[in-house]
Design a protein around this motif. Sequence first.
Motif, mmCIF file in Angstrom:
data_model
loop_
_atom_site.group_PDB
_atom_site.id
_atom_site.type_symbol
_atom_site.label_atom_id
_atom_site.label_comp_id
_atom_site.label_asym_id
_atom_site.label_seq_id
_atom_site.Cartn_x
_atom_site.Cartn_y
_atom_site.Cartn_z
ATOM 1 N N SER A 28 12.110 42.552 -32.654
ATOM 2 C CA SER A 28 11.051 41.963 -31.824
ATOM 3 C C SER A 28 11.277 42.328 -30.367
ATOM 4 C CB SER A 28 11.010 40.440 -31.992
ATOM 5 O OG SER A 28 12.210 39.856 -31.513
ATOM 6 N N GLN A 46 18.576 40.054 -30.186
ATOM 7 C CA GLN A 46 17.137 39.903 -30.413
ATOM 8 C C GLN A 46 16.659 41.153 -31.137
ATOM 9 O OE1 GLN A 46 15.289 37.231 -29.381
ATOM 10 N NE2 GLN A 46 13.306 37.962 -30.000
ATOM 11 N N THR A 100 6.687 36.642 -27.494
ATOM 12 C CA THR A 100 7.431 37.496 -28.417
ATOM 13 C C THR A 100 6.465 38.295 -29.271
ATOM 14 O OG1 THR A 100 9.251 35.899 -28.522
ATOM 15 C CG2 THR A 100 9.146 37.549 -30.263
ATOM 16 N N GLN A 124 14.479 42.684 -24.620
ATOM 17 C CA GLN A 124 14.195 41.455 -23.880
ATOM 18 C C GLN A 124 14.107 41.749 -22.391
ATOM 19 O OE1 GLN A 124 16.551 37.855 -25.231
ATOM 20 N NE2 GLN A 124 17.735 39.432 -26.309
ATOM 21 N N LYS A 162 10.674 40.665 -26.483
ATOM 22 C CA LYS A 162 10.452 39.360 -25.861
ATOM 23 C C LYS A 162 10.424 39.487 -24.356
ATOM 24 C CE LYS A 162 13.713 36.143 -25.759
ATOM 25 N NZ LYS A 162 14.622 35.057 -26.228
#
Length: 321
Positions: free
Chosen positions: A61, A58, A81, A317, A63
Amino acid sequence: SLLSRSLADLATSLNLVGMVLGAGCCCCCCCCCCCAVPAARSKDVAKSASDLLNNDFQLASQKVKIKSVAANGTVITSEGTLKNKGGTSGKVGVAFDVMGINIKKLEVNTDGRFTAEASLKATPALNTTVKVSEGGDAAPAADVSLEYANEQLAASLVCDVTDPAGPTLHGQASVGVAVPNSTARLVIGAETKYATGLDSSSTPSVADYNVGAALEHGDLVASFHTKKKLSQPTFSVHHRRSTTMSLAAQYAHASKLVTVGSTFQVDPLVKVQGKIDSNAIVSANVHHTVSSNLKVIASASVDAKNFAGDSHKFGLQLIFS
């Protein structure tokens, strides 16, 4: 609307699907004498290598995902996100079983698009799935699929009832064959996409066709599959070296890109994952299970040919369950 008109073709399409599936079942009976090991779907022959080299990266970004399970088994999932260069997105959905039907997804996202997916197992070997999406800036979408799998054959047929050139049929089948005088097995499969042209003035045509094969021997899997009418072959190798370490390599001929990577389970709570490609892009993940309810995945990607540039990426994440 396009979706309403296309759904009117669903009954006709289901008849076509049923006829093809029946033929597939007959083929299965003929194969039983020569195929003695489970077969993988043709599109999954490189799954082990692709998962190692692509899952959980990921990048660019942040998340947050929250998943909870109610006492009656209903699964509620929400996700948000934040992209490093601006922009946000999110979605919330539920999954549950009712009257023998598995509602895999009832979901809405921040673009205003609604998605529903339900499946029914008619027999232990036969599964039917219906998917519908509408809203947002995208065109309506709806398809129905049948999947059949036993120890010798894996086959599926998907009917896209909203394709302007359709309904469009996408079929695939693969068989697993034991290699003589060896513990290895060979999986061979093929897939095709056929545009019927029933909903338009277009001429019926074969829109796509591809093949795939894999040789599995113990902890080693070597595979080959194609995309876009055989024009984009990809070769993959996956080796599970031990219970804590796996290695993978992949060559995509269309982009002339070679990627190698590995995962290593440091301890029961920490796993590291890394890869590097022939463009000198180095990427890494660190998975940390903080508790039974929280998992953190930190990702980073660096352009080793241009450390002074701004193409480096970072992602994070947080997964609550």
